[in-house]
Design a protein around this motif. Structure first.
Motif, PDB file in Angstrom:
ATOM      1  N   UNK A 179       0.828  -1.208   0.000  1.00 35.11           N
ATOM      2  CA  UNK A 179       0.000   0.000   0.000  1.00 35.11           C
ATOM      3  C   UNK A 179       0.867   1.264   0.000  1.00 35.11           C
ATOM      4  N   UNK A 180       2.081   1.125  -0.491  1.00 33.64           N
ATOM      5  CA  UNK A 180       2.992   2.262  -0.577  1.00 33.64           C
ATOM      6  C   UNK A 180       3.246   2.606  -2.046  1.00 33.64           C
ATOM      7  N   UNK A 181       3.440   3.896  -2.321  1.00 30.35           N
ATOM      8  CA  UNK A 181       3.689   4.376  -3.684  1.00 30.35           C
ATOM      9  C   UNK A 181       2.575   3.885  -4.625  1.00 30.35           C
ATOM     10  N   UNK A 182       1.345   3.884  -4.111  1.00 34.01           N
ATOM     11  CA  UNK A 182       0.215   3.266  -4.820  1.00 34.01           C
ATOM     12  C   UNK A 182      -0.504   4.316  -5.674  1.00 34.01           C
ATOM     13  N   UNK A 183       0.161   4.767  -6.727  1.00 34.06           N
ATOM     14  CA  UNK A 183      -0.340   5.903  -7.490  1.00 34.06           C
ATOM     15  C   UNK A 183      -1.639   5.596  -8.232  1.00 34.06           C
ATOM     16  N   UNK A 184      -1.766   4.405  -8.791  1.00 35.05           N
ATOM     17  CA  UNK A 184      -3.007   4.056  -9.492  1.00 35.05           C
ATOM     18  C   UNK A 184      -4.169   3.994  -8.509  1.00 35.05           C
ATOM     19  N   UNK A 185      -3.929   3.446  -7.360  1.00 32.20           N
ATOM     20  CA  UNK A 185      -4.973   3.377  -6.338  1.00 32.20           C
ATOM     21  C   UNK A 185      -5.386   4.775  -5.894  1.00 32.20           C
ATOM     22  N   UNK A 186      -4.425   5.646  -5.707  1.00 28.26           N
ATOM     23  CA  UNK A 186      -4.728   7.029  -5.351  1.00 28.26           C
ATOM     24  C   UNK A 186      -5.557   7.704  -6.439  1.00 28.26           C
ATOM     25  N   UNK A 187      -5.159   7.517  -7.679  1.00 30.64           N
ATOM     26  CA  UNK A 187      -5.871   8.125  -8.802  1.00 30.64           C
ATOM     27  C   UNK A 187      -7.301   7.600  -8.899  1.00 30.64           C
ATOM     28  N   UNK A 188      -7.463   6.313  -8.753  1.00 31.66           N
ATOM     29  CA  UNK A 188      -8.800   5.725  -8.860  1.00 31.66           C
ATOM     30  C   UNK A 188      -9.747   6.291  -7.807  1.00 31.66           C
ATOM     31  N   UNK A 189      -9.226   6.611  -6.641  1.00 39.10           N
ATOM     32  CA  UNK A 189     -10.061   7.156  -5.580  1.00 39.10           C
ATOM     33  C   UNK A 189     -10.270   8.661  -5.698  1.00 39.10           C
ATOM     34  N   UNK A 190      -9.215   9.377  -6.057  1.00 41.29           N
ATOM     35  CA  UNK A 190      -9.306  10.837  -6.114  1.00 41.29           C
ATOM     36  C   UNK A 190      -9.888  11.344  -7.431  1.00 41.29           C
ATOM     37  N   UNK A 191      -9.678  10.584  -8.508  1.00 41.04           N
ATOM     38  CA  UNK A 191     -10.080  11.063  -9.823  1.00 41.04           C
ATOM     39  C   UNK A 191      -9.116  12.077 -10.401  1.00 41.04           C
ATOM     40  N   UNK A 192      -8.031  12.301  -9.686  1.00 39.89           N
ATOM     41  CA  UNK A 192      -7.024  13.281 -10.106  1.00 39.89           C
ATOM     42  C   UNK A 192      -5.720  12.939  -9.381  1.00 39.89           C
ATOM     43  N   UNK A 193      -4.587  13.223 -10.028  1.00 38.65           N
ATOM     44  CA  UNK A 193      -3.285  12.927  -9.432  1.00 38.65           C
ATOM     45  C   UNK A 193      -2.291  13.970  -9.926  1.00 38.65           C
ATOM     46  N   UNK A 194      -1.838  14.816  -9.016  1.00 37.50           N
ATOM     47  CA  UNK A 194      -0.852  15.842  -9.369  1.00 37.50           C
ATOM     48  C   UNK A 194       0.542  15.246  -9.281  1.00 37.50           C
ATOM     49  N   UNK A 195       1.329  15.417 -10.348  1.00 43.51           N
ATOM     50  CA  UNK A 195       2.661  14.811 -10.411  1.00 43.51           C
ATOM     51  C   UNK A 195       3.757  15.861 -10.346  1.00 43.51           C
ATOM     52  N   UNK A 196       4.802  15.539  -9.615  1.00 45.13           N
ATOM     53  CA  UNK A 196       5.979  16.392  -9.532  1.00 45.13           C
ATOM     54  C   UNK A 196       7.216  15.545  -9.338  1.00 45.13           C
TER      55      UNK A 196
END
Length: 541
Positions: free
Chosen positions: A422-439
């Motif tokens: 459950x670490x560095x789980x970017x797809x999971x974060x995106x699926x829940x938030x509907x948005x993912x800011x990258x830097x």
């Protein structure tokens, strides 16, 4: 009747043909332009005037409507919206260019060699460096300062770990900061061996050292900003969100932009100091054409690499060690309440699952009756499985894909087999938030947005390791990665009406690349080159 209808159509055609063409500044053509709009449309040409996009379409159609002062033949190259780094440290990056670069040192001996070489050339009264990572060394234990004390008994030395959450200081620096073994340390650690300090400082006491650094003049600070800006523009970045700045540097950025010394757009998060809060929170956010000041940067915990991230259960590689919060829970709660009563956004660094839980539950409490606040969790690195659902377009995950690749060699040792899932789980974060800011979090990581793009979709390093990708189930698609470093980053910065996509009425910020990131084979993405960068329709690189 039929004759009259034909005559009317003829007159309309003649009238249309006689309509004068509108004058524009620039016509870009012979390109594949990714607009990154809702439909993810492409276009062949783009009309620009006064720094804004007037139209997109075919070259033939646009030349019927517009007469141009200048024409740019893109020579069949690919154009994307200017890249946005949703979390970087422009000013610190510029400072690092003037200090000892310790990135990718492979041993403590190499670290010492770089310091000796730097000092021979610069003869600095205070040696400052950054970038060491003991996890890259054969001996992965934290170093001690005895060698530095012998070589530089009278010159203070302060060396930041790559994550910025640990320092290695020699005795002269400790003495200058008034740090000794009798200190009662809160929210951090002073490492010791055999009753003596080793020189390693983690989180809480670090500001005592920073306060002893020689103060930079405005001219030196200006040099740092402009040298960092030059690097950003070369990589196709047209906007950077700087995650934590004091008023003095924000004012300097404003002056440089106003006087046209600085072209890069900036989204400034103010550092969480009482002086900053008192000044900025008692007025509306600053929103200028190239400078927005609307975020408050807060640190909830430290970093995983230095075992300062706050975990719910002990570190797998250190018995009874949980890391630590760097802000008192009552203080964090009070700050969230204070910010919630303003128009400002709260942007909190949270690495460990304990820190993320505190941040998410606090955010949810104060935002339950508020919409479009866009509070951000910076890094959102280690989560409990049931806490991903806190994210939305009102509580935004702001992540750095290169962190996963830098940490993958040792992260499981810190977290264990279960927590790493459950670490560095970017797809999971995106699926829940509907948005993912990258830097990128530069200078902690490299500045190149193409590395952000590649690691987000491939979950591999530049040598294509590991085969199949690190936890590939949390890779995101190319379109999602591009949106994350353009329109979603702009949204996280409250700038989506101005930048982030190439649409009519928006600023003409774009980058021309020699390869199509959407089509080129994955293994060739990192060979892509930036041909040129444009801000307001003007070439800046």
């Amino acid at each position: 009747m039929k004759m009259k209808k034909c005559l009317l159509i003829f007159l309309l055609i003649v009238t249309a043909c006689n309509q004068p063409k509108q004058a524009i500044d620039l016509l870009v053509h012979n390109a594949k332009i990714y607009q990154v709009n809702r439909k993810f449309s492409t276009a062949e040409a783009m009309a620009i005037s006064n720094g804004e996009i007037l139209a997109l379409g075919s070259f033939q159609d646009l030349t019927k409507k517009y007469i141009y002062k200048e024409k740019l033949d893109a020579e069949n190259q690919t154009i994307f919206p200017g890249f946005i780094d949703a979390h970087g440290h422009l000013y610190n990056y510029g400072l690092q260019l003037q200090h000892v670069d310790l990135n990718n040192t492979q041993s403590f001996d190499e670290l010492v060699t770089r310091i000796v070489d730097f000092q021979e050339k610069n003869q600095s009264d205070y040696i400052i460096g950054r970038g060491w990572d003991q996890n890259l060394w054969e001996n992965q234990e934290f170093p001690v300062n005895d060698t530095l004390n012998q070589l530089f008994p009278d010159t203070p030395i302060s060396l930041s770990r790559v994550d910025g959450h640990a320092l290695l200081c020699n005795q002269a620096a400790l003495d200058l900061a008034g740090i000794d073994i009798s200190m009662n340390v809160k929210d951090g650690v002073l490492l010791e061996e055999n009753g003596e300090l080793t020189g390693i400082i983690i989180d809480g006491p670090m500001p005592l050292v920073f306060d002893t650094y020689p103060e930079l003049s405005d001219e030196e600070a200006k040099k740092a900003l402009l040298s960092a800006e030059k690097e950003c523009l070369a990589y196709g970045l047209t906007c950077v969100a700087d995650a934590g700045l004091p008023k003095r540097i924000i004012d300097l950025i404003d002056s440089l932009q106003t006087n046209e010394y600085m072209q890069l757009r900036m989204y400034a998060m103010i550092s969480n100091t009482e002086a900053n809060l008192e000044h900025y929170l008692n007025q509306p956010p600053i929103k200028k054409e190239k400078l927005v000041v609307k975020g408050v940067k807060v640190y909830a915990d430290g970093a995983l690499g230095s075992r300062g991230a706050a975990l719910k259960s002990p570190y797998s590689d250190k018995v009874k060690h949980f890391g630590n919060m760097v802000i008192n829970l009552d203080d964090f709660h009070a700050l969230a309440e204070r910010v919630s009563k303003t128009e400002f956004q709260m942007n909190t660094h949270a690495i460990g699952d304990s820190a993320n839980a505190v941040v998410l539950k606090t955010y949810a409490k104060f935002l339950q009756n508020q919409s479009d606040r866009r509070w951000r969790v910076e890094h959102a690195q280690v989560m409990d499985a049931d806490e991903f659902t806190f994210f939305s377009k009102n509580i935004i995950p702001s992540v750095q894909p290169t962190h996963a690749i830098s940490d993958m060699h040792w992260a499981e040792n810190r977290l264990g087999e279960e927590r790493i899932q459950h670490a560095y789980a970017y797809k999971n974060l995106l699926d829940n938030a509907g948005i993912l800011a990258l830097g990128t979090d530069f200078p902690i990581e490299g500045i190149d947005p193409l590395m952000t793009f590649f690691t987000a979709i491939a979950r591999q390093d530049e040598n294509f390791y590991p085969a199949g990708g690190f936890q590939k189930q949390n890779a995101i698609s190319r379109e999602e990665a591009l949106r994350g470093m353009t329109i979603w980053a702009a949204y996280a910065n409250f700038q989506e009406d101005l930048i982030g996509s190439l649409e009519v009425g928006k600023k003409a910020d774009f980058v021309i690349l020699n390869q199509d990131l959407m089509q080129v084979p994955e293994e060739k993405i990192l060979s892509t080159q930036v041909i040129s960068t444009y801000i307001d329709g003007q070439k800046v690189n």
